[in-house]
Write an enzyme that holds these catalytic residues in place. Sequence first.
Site, mmCIF file in Angstrom:
data_model
loop_
_atom_site.group_PDB
_atom_site.id
_atom_site.type_symbol
_atom_site.label_atom_id
_atom_site.label_comp_id
_atom_site.label_asym_id
_atom_site.label_seq_id
_atom_site.Cartn_x
_atom_site.Cartn_y
_atom_site.Cartn_z
ATOM 1 N N GLU A 78 21.012 -5.131 29.218
ATOM 2 C CA GLU A 78 21.451 -5.957 30.556
ATOM 3 C C GLU A 78 22.469 -6.394 29.012
ATOM 4 O O GLU A 78 23.267 -5.693 28.021
ATOM 5 C CB GLU A 78 20.680 -7.744 29.328
ATOM 6 N N ARG A 104 13.857 -17.250 24.573
ATOM 7 C CA ARG A 104 15.232 -15.603 24.306
ATOM 8 C C ARG A 104 16.153 -16.960 25.267
ATOM 9 O O ARG A 104 16.355 -17.116 25.868
ATOM 10 C CB ARG A 104 14.737 -14.667 23.823
ATOM 11 N N ASN A 111 18.872 -15.251 27.680
ATOM 12 C CA ASN A 111 19.218 -14.031 28.415
ATOM 13 C C ASN A 111 20.385 -13.709 29.406
ATOM 14 O O ASN A 111 21.836 -13.445 28.398
ATOM 15 C CB ASN A 111 18.000 -14.500 29.932
ATOM 16 N N ASN A 148 19.981 -15.614 35.681
ATOM 17 C CA ASN A 148 20.624 -15.240 36.191
ATOM 18 C C ASN A 148 21.934 -15.091 36.769
ATOM 19 O O ASN A 148 21.893 -16.397 37.366
ATOM 20 C CB ASN A 148 19.663 -13.559 36.450
ATOM 21 N N ASP A 188 19.093 -9.905 39.609
ATOM 22 C CA ASP A 188 18.670 -10.176 38.627
ATOM 23 C C ASP A 188 20.795 -10.452 37.879
ATOM 24 O O ASP A 188 21.566 -11.287 38.896
ATOM 25 C CB ASP A 188 19.247 -9.034 37.508
#
Length: 291
Positions: free
Chosen positions: A13, A96, A98, A143, A193
């Site tokens: 990522e 968390r 992203n 995202n 995404d």
Amino acid sequence: MDVLDHRICELGEGVLWHPLREELFWFDITGKRLLSHHPATGHTRAVPLTEMCSAAAWIDHDHLLVASETGLWTYDVGTGDFGHLADLEADNPATRSNDGRADPWGGFWIGTMGKNAEPGAGAIYRYFGGELRKIADGISIPNALCFDEGRGCGYFADTDARLLFRVPLDKAGWPTDAPEVFVDFTHAGLSPDGAVTDAAGTLWVALWGAGAVIEVSPDGTLGARHELAAPHATCPAFGGPEFTTLYCTSATQGLGAGALAEAPLSGALFAQPGAGQGKAEPAFKLDTGDA
């Protein structure tokens, strides 16, 4: 797209082209690694991390802003030292960071999500001028954080809902109204995404589960697809000396043995020279954040 870096990430990522170093940085989130690749020299690095990190922005030649599961940090590329900037849901061990990206004003947008992608557990924040402010919540998998060329709006997606949103921004980069659905990918059976905008304002959106990056025009029309040999495309970026090479991270997460046998390059970093005309990512400003 062809493989540039064969190191396999469980959840690749946050790929970033550093325009001063002409070097790519990206993360293996669940593998707790920061990776880099300098295409001109072939030099690579792999930095072990003490917690999951997911996204970065460049500050200057030698420093990055890094988002982790507990905070925002400065990172010295030369020494490997981290410096704390702000907590990011540090009191919530179930979440968390992203996707994240610097905005044109020198701020930084970062999404959070449940570590098991719990529905609605995530949010989106903006860090600007020393202040971390929540600007959206109730998101499952945030995202596609990116910004239009004219600074008029920002974009983000909820991958789980298969929706890409647009939010109007004021002259300082803060939202002025509620987000609106920009593209509903459910009709196409696609899951958006990570994303990046090019020099003309076209969005390039990675498609989780579809093995491609798709172009989306500023009016929301779906365009050309750029295929890669990994079903889980995660985050695109433009780079290279003229910003014409498209890069994209990928993941092995959730793929069984059969799927991995069919797509053994899953988790690698891909590149397509001459894909389009990108632009340099803006720097994150450590000072007041004034544009």
